[in-house]
Design a protein around this motif. Structure first.
Motif, short mmCIF file in Angstrom:
data_model
loop_
_atom_site.label_atom_id
_atom_site.label_comp_id
_atom_site.label_asym_id
_atom_site.label_seq_id
_atom_site.Cartn_x
_atom_site.Cartn_y
_atom_site.Cartn_z
N LYS A 334 -9.85 -9.63 1.88
CA LYS A 334 -9.15 -10.75 2.49
C LYS A 334 -7.79 -10.34 3.05
CE LYS A 334 -7.33 -15.37 1.39
NZ LYS A 334 -7.23 -16.43 0.35
N TYR A 335 -7.04 -9.54 2.28
CA TYR A 335 -5.70 -9.15 2.69
C TYR A 335 -5.65 -7.78 3.35
CZ TYR A 335 -3.78 -13.21 0.31
OH TYR A 335 -3.47 -14.50 -0.07
N LYS A 336 -6.83 -7.11 3.42
CA LYS A 336 -6.90 -5.79 4.04
C LYS A 336 -5.90 -4.82 3.42
CE LYS A 336 -8.66 -7.41 8.49
NZ LYS A 336 -8.96 -8.77 8.01
N LYS A 337 -5.85 -4.85 2.09
CA LYS A 337 -4.99 -3.95 1.32
C LYS A 337 -5.80 -3.27 0.24
CE LYS A 337 -0.56 -6.47 1.68
NZ LYS A 337 0.51 -7.14 0.87
N GLN A 338 -5.61 -1.96 0.09
CA GLN A 338 -6.25 -1.22 -0.99
C GLN A 338 -5.23 -1.01 -2.10
OE1 GLN A 338 -9.50 -0.46 -1.34
NE2 GLN A 338 -9.78 -1.67 0.53
N VAL A 339 -5.19 -1.94 -3.03
CA VAL A 339 -4.20 -1.90 -4.10
C VAL A 339 -4.90 -1.63 -5.42
CG1 VAL A 339 -2.35 -3.16 -5.25
CG2 VAL A 339 -2.83 -3.59 -2.83
N THR A 340 -4.33 -0.72 -6.21
CA THR A 340 -4.91 -0.41 -7.52
C THR A 340 -4.03 -1.01 -8.63
OG1 THR A 340 -3.70 1.69 -7.59
CG2 THR A 340 -5.94 1.72 -6.71
N VAL A 341 -4.60 -1.04 -9.84
CA VAL A 341 -3.90 -1.62 -10.99
C VAL A 341 -3.53 -0.50 -11.96
CG1 VAL A 341 -4.01 -3.31 -12.86
CG2 VAL A 341 -5.25 -3.72 -10.72
N THR A 342 -2.26 -0.39 -12.30
CA THR A 342 -1.80 0.65 -13.22
C THR A 342 -2.01 0.21 -14.67
OG1 THR A 342 0.44 -0.24 -13.30
CG2 THR A 342 -0.05 1.39 -11.57
N CYS A 372 2.77 -7.48 -2.67
CA CYS A 372 2.84 -6.05 -2.99
C CYS A 372 3.06 -5.21 -1.73
CB CYS A 372 1.55 -5.63 -3.69
SG CYS A 372 1.53 -3.90 -4.17
N THR A 373 3.99 -4.25 -1.82
CA THR A 373 4.28 -3.39 -0.66
C THR A 373 3.83 -1.94 -0.90
OG1 THR A 373 6.50 -2.99 -1.54
CG2 THR A 373 6.25 -4.80 0.05
N LYS A 374 3.29 -1.68 -2.10
CA LYS A 374 2.83 -0.33 -2.43
C LYS A 374 1.30 -0.30 -2.49
CE LYS A 374 6.88 1.04 -5.16
NZ LYS A 374 7.71 -0.17 -4.96
N SER A 375 0.77 0.87 -2.76
CA SER A 375 -0.68 1.00 -2.89
C SER A 375 -1.14 0.71 -4.32
CB SER A 375 -1.13 2.41 -2.48
OG SER A 375 -0.52 3.38 -3.32
N TYR A 376 -0.20 0.31 -5.16
CA TYR A 376 -0.52 -0.04 -6.55
C TYR A 376 0.45 -1.12 -7.01
CZ TYR A 376 3.41 3.15 -7.27
OH TYR A 376 4.64 3.76 -7.19
N PHE A 377 0.01 -1.89 -8.00
CA PHE A 377 0.87 -2.93 -8.55
C PHE A 377 1.88 -2.32 -9.51
CE2 PHE A 377 -2.95 -5.88 -7.96
CZ PHE A 377 -2.42 -6.47 -6.83
#
Length: 456
Positions: A334-342, A372-377
């Motif tokens: 939906k947001y076209k972001k690849q974000v991972t969870v630490t 979120c502005t990074k590739s991970y939270f």
């Protein structure tokens, strides 16, 4: 003379049979095979006549009949000498009460046997496909928690039937996800799934929305009438969410339809058959409501055929990685972001009780991925009330009162000292990570203590 003619006729009869015939004497010597035997099994008569059956086929069932004198009817066996499967009637030949031999009439069923094996392989393959399909359908309900696994197992078992299901669970636990999974895994899976929030239907529109209405049923009614939700769900599944919110009057309306399995449109006279599978859901204690006279017993027992209780997130926190991964799968697209969870984020999430359950978790993750502005939270992406381990519904005054009660005893003094130390370290640290390092405790323990002492 007559005996000779009769023997000739009997031989003619045996030769005319399409089934293979083999005759052995009482000492086990093969004395006769008909033409069908030679043709079907590719064995010329002269190669087998006068040989012992035990030499030709050491495990022949004929040997058992020779030994016991008892027939074997519709007997299956595998002939190793011919490499075929046969179905046979093996009958002892008696003369004046004495066994003189055995006659066997057999049929080659190798082709049938091969088809049977193919059918069994097909059934196994079909079962495997069904298991894979169910695994895909119920993938959103995957769990490591015993209570949740039990609920999912019941859902899988009941899916193939038309039994009415009643889902119990707090708001946001995913009752509609359960209902959709049951529907998709059922024979009605290719038919409509219609969900109705019973609390959202005003009493004045209840009948027209559920049952539809005929043209001219009331002033301003649509030309040609309107199909109700029951009719739209025809052949499929009707999900009655928040069934505990219905007034006694509307409960009676629903009960009548379920009992009669038919309904009449508003302004109409024609009876329409009800061909839907019913799944209901509630976050209420219906048994308590029955005792208070707020919910009809007859409707309760009509709906409560297969009850399934869905545990809240706080009782299955080991499922947080699964839930987060499922939710993020949709949010990333939906947001076209690849974000991972630490791991830090996971630990903070584990310290929070998630009173809004999966719905609240989804809301929090969407808020996080949006900012979120990074590739991970990072912990700072988490809303403060979650990061500090405090529910939005928790009363801070009540929490303070509990602390005051402990202030006059030894445990209370220890807790007060611990709280003051936490507050002091937080003031003198640039980040919470630095505060955790100064205190020498785990991140999970740190956030648990923040929650315990209601430290913002």
């Amino acid at each position: 003379m007559r005996t000779v003619k009769l023997e000739n006729h009997l031989l003619s009869i045996l030769e005319s049979l399409h089934d293979a015939v083999l005759v052995v004497s009482k000492d086990g010597t093969i004395v006769y095979v008909n033409t069908a035997y030679s043709v079907q099994f590719g064995v010329p008569a002269h190669k087998i006549i006068n040989r012992k059956i035990s030499e030709v086929e050491p495990q022949a069932r004929i040997l058992e009949v020779l030994k016991t004198g008892q027939p074997l009817i519709n007997d299956y066996s595998y002939l190793h000498s011919l490499n075929i499967h046969v179905f046979a009637n093996i009958t002892p030949l008696m003369e004046k009460g004495e066994l003189i031999g055995v006659v066997t009439i057999m049929k080659d069923i190798s082709e049938f046997y091969a088809l049977q094996e193919e059918l069994n392989r097909y059934k196994t393959y079909s079962t495997q496909l069904e298991e894979q399909l169910n695994k895909r359908i119920f993938s959103l309900l995957e769990s490591h928690a015993p209570g949740m696994r039990q609920a999912v197992n019941i859902a899988k078992k009941v899916a193939s039937s038309d039994a009415t299901v009643l889902l119990f669970g707090e708001t946001g636990v995913g009752k509609e996800v359960f209902a959709r999974a049951i529907h998709e895994a059922s024979p009605r899976g290719d038919k409509p799934f219609v969900a109705i929030n019973m609390a959202s239907l005003p009493e004045s529109l209840f009948e027209s929305e559920l049952f539809g209405f005929e043209e001219g049923a009331f002033t301003g009614s649509r030309r040609g009438g309107k199909k109700g939700l029951f009719e739209l769900a025809n052949g499929g599944t009707l999900f009655l969410d928040e069934i505990g919110e219905l007034t006694p009057f509307l409960q009676a309306k629903i009960l009548r339809v379920l009992q009669e399995k038919s309904f009449i449109k508003v302004g109409g006279t024609t009876t329409h058959p009800l061909n839907v599978r019913i799944i209901a859901a509630t976050n209420k204690n219906l048994q308590q409501m029955m005792r208070e006279g707020k919910f009809r017993e007859d409707l309760y027992y009509r709906l409560n055929i297969v009850p399934i209780t869905i545990p809240p997130v706080r009782e299955r926190k080991q499922d947080l990685p699964i839930l987060i991964n499922n939710i993020l799968g949709e949010l990333r697209a939906k947001y076209k972001k690849q974000v991972t969870v630490t791991q830090e984020v996971y630990e903070i999430f584990e310290c929070y009780d998630w009173p809004g359950n999966v719905r609240e978790l989804s809301n929090v993750l969407e808020r996080m991925i949006a900012i979120c502005t990074k590739s991970y939270f990072i912990p700072e992406d988490i809303p403060p009330f979650v990061r500090e381990g405090t529910s939005l519904n928790e009363n801070p005054v009540r929490s303070t009162a509990r602390n005051d009660e402990k202030a006059m005893n030894l445990p209370g003094i220890i807790e007060r000292t611990e709280k003051e130390m936490l507050e002091e370290v937080l003031k003198t640290s640039r980040t919470r990570t630095e505060a955790i390092q100064k205190l020498g405790i785990s991140r999970k323990a740190f956030y648990r203590k923040l929650k315990k002492y209601n430290i913002k």
